[in-house]
Design a protein around this motif. Sequence first.
Motif, PDB file in Angstrom:
ATOM      1  N   ARG A 205      15.732  70.093 -34.537  1.00 47.01           N
ATOM      2  CA  ARG A 205      15.285  70.878 -35.690  1.00 47.01           C
ATOM      3  C   ARG A 205      15.552  70.128 -36.996  1.00 47.01           C
ATOM      4  O   ARG A 205      14.672  70.070 -37.871  1.00 47.01           O
ATOM      5  N   GLN A 208      13.152  67.224 -37.367  1.00 45.97           N
ATOM      6  CA  GLN A 208      11.805  67.715 -37.692  1.00 45.97           C
ATOM      7  C   GLN A 208      11.711  68.144 -39.146  1.00 45.97           C
ATOM      8  O   GLN A 208      10.718  67.878 -39.829  1.00 45.97           O
ATOM      9  N   GLN A 234       6.052  65.157 -35.642  1.00 47.37           N
ATOM     10  CA  GLN A 234       6.763  66.423 -35.459  1.00 47.37           C
ATOM     11  C   GLN A 234       6.317  67.150 -34.196  1.00 47.37           C
ATOM     12  O   GLN A 234       7.092  67.886 -33.582  1.00 47.37           O
ATOM     13  N   LEU A 238       8.650  69.016 -31.390  1.00 48.87           N
ATOM     14  CA  LEU A 238       8.477  70.413 -30.998  1.00 48.87           C
ATOM     15  C   LEU A 238       8.341  70.536 -29.482  1.00 48.87           C
ATOM     16  O   LEU A 238       8.910  71.447 -28.869  1.00 48.87           O
ATOM     17  N   MET A 255      10.251  75.515 -36.165  1.00 50.57           N
ATOM     18  CA  MET A 255       9.534  74.246 -36.093  1.00 50.57           C
ATOM     19  C   MET A 255       8.029  74.475 -36.015  1.00 50.57           C
ATOM     20  O   MET A 255       7.241  73.819 -36.706  1.00 50.57           O
TER      21      MET A 255
END
Length: 682
Positions: A205, A208, A234, A238, A255
Amino acid sequence: MDISTKNLKKILLTAIVLILFAMVSCTHRQAMSASGDSGYNTADSIISDIGDNREFQRLITVTDSFERIGEIPKVRAIFYTTIAYNMLGQHRKALHLYYQLAAIPADSLNCQANIESYIYASKDYVRLLCDMRRYDRALREAQNADRKLKAAGYDTFVDHHDIAQMIGESQLYLDQEEEARKNFEKSLQGVYKRLSTNNGPLDLRECQKTMNAIARALMYRGHYEEAEPWIARQDSLLAVADSHPQRDSVYVDEMKADINYSKALLAIGQGRPEDAERAFAEYQSTQTAQLLGNIINSNEYLLQAQRYEEAANNYIQLDHFLKQGGYKADLENIGHYMIPKYKANLLAGHIDTAMLIATKVAEYYDTALIRQKIIDADLLATVYDTEGKERQIVEQRAELSRQRLLAVGVIMVLIIIFLLVYSLQRRKAFHELSETNRQLKLANQRAEESARMKTKFIQQISHEVRTPLNVLSGFSQVLATPDIDISGDELQTISHKIVENSERITKLVDKMLDLSMVNSDADIACNDTVTPLDIARQAIEASDIKHATHLQFQLQTSPQAESQTIVTNQKSAVKALTLLLDNAIKFTHPLAYKGRKADSPSVTLSIGINDGKAFFVVEDTGIGIPSDQAENIFTEFVQLDEYSDGTGIGLSIARSLARHMHGDITLDTSYTSGARFVMTLG
């Protein structure tokens, strides 16, 4: 003293925590000392557990307790408390705590726990400054933290992916684009380094978020092509987070929301509206998008997508959002929230609302300038205070070395005398400066309040004066037109309108004179002996309520009210009751319902006597008044419906008149079918 159940639970819980800590703290510290531990103790574990449960208000209380009894140092208390404030949306409170990081001496960063707390608190401080668009200060604070950590033996602060990203973002907004790209690349290498050793849900997290921040910064500067790969990276993070054995649904949802919102902004910026709408729909399907702060922030996309009506509807919740987050009317919030709200309403065709927002922005501007100066002065004072303390420490150490080398007692005495005189002079100068500053602040507050009241008065009174004047001017021009042919009926209508609007202006002037009179401290002479029924009849005639065609009026009396007399000021009593009847006429009118059909509008005036006091109850079936506004409606110039005609002083004058006659006017909040006002005299 009564203590609520909620507060009692909080006190007992804190007491239990402290007792448990006291029982285990000693042995825990001994074990850490023997094993060369990193510096974390039982207090840190307790605070961490509270944070994991997202009990942030409790976290603040417990952290403060542990700091006061000396179980955690200042740097860790700042770190824990600012996390809680940020999670609660109280960023201003966090900002004032971050100022204290400058006062943390480098030699106090003597263990892993303190170093990590200082690093993460400094990172959050720099991030908050970036969010506030104070990029020059963000760069400066990052460099200050880097110097202090190097002095403590830690030398990789600016290479961390978070810090490198924020330094690059600041440089990008300060038009240092080449340096920004270098720091973005450094941030990417930091992400890869972190994920190579730590790839839990939190790590994914955080990495990201770093990539998303870089993508957003590039898009804001119009570099859409450069932003694309940062968004694409990203998606892979995820996918890993979504299939992780320790999957955190909250992080995954956050996210997904971040990525799809960035995709929507990218697509709309590149002229791909269909792709933008698909991405925005994906964003709205997340739980994160439903949070109030994200509902407000999503207006950035809605405005770019020309969905102005939706943006305007979202902004209805802005005042609650700002109040909930403790936001003030400063320059940053005016630019970030108020002006986009104005734009959304203007483009959605809500002209009246847009003009009200523009008026608020104008009112807030001076206050925002002053508040910004206070914030800057606060930071400057903290910096100067820190530098002064560091300078004093260096001087004291140097003096101590000289004293040990020279062993001259005379020098020691002279230095003490010098410091004493210097301290007295500084104290005297400080007191003089404080008094001057206090007087300046007081004068500034008076000036701001005076300007605010003047502006509000002019805005509310101008419509009431302008409307009848326009009517009088128009009919005067008609009558003055040469050779105009006007029938008798038309002339009678014009005459009626001229008289009606002349009376309207006269009533407004009378109200202002009444307001001036009731604002004085003198009581009204009560020398008239009169029955309550006489007062009621005169008020009914003055208000002309019997001829109001849109309502049914009823007078209810009692034998005592018809025969028993009270001693009061008849003229003022009639005027106060007339104002209550005028209010009932106004807010039972269909126009007050904004298109909603009123069911049998009616007004009832009930009079009676009890214990020598006369009671006048004006009850209507109008739009009603919320119970939490029961006192606010009696404040001068207050109107609950900002679109209603009137000056907002009628109820204020009525109550003031009653109180000057040793009576009162109150709103009965138990009545829910409209509004019920009770006036007592005698």
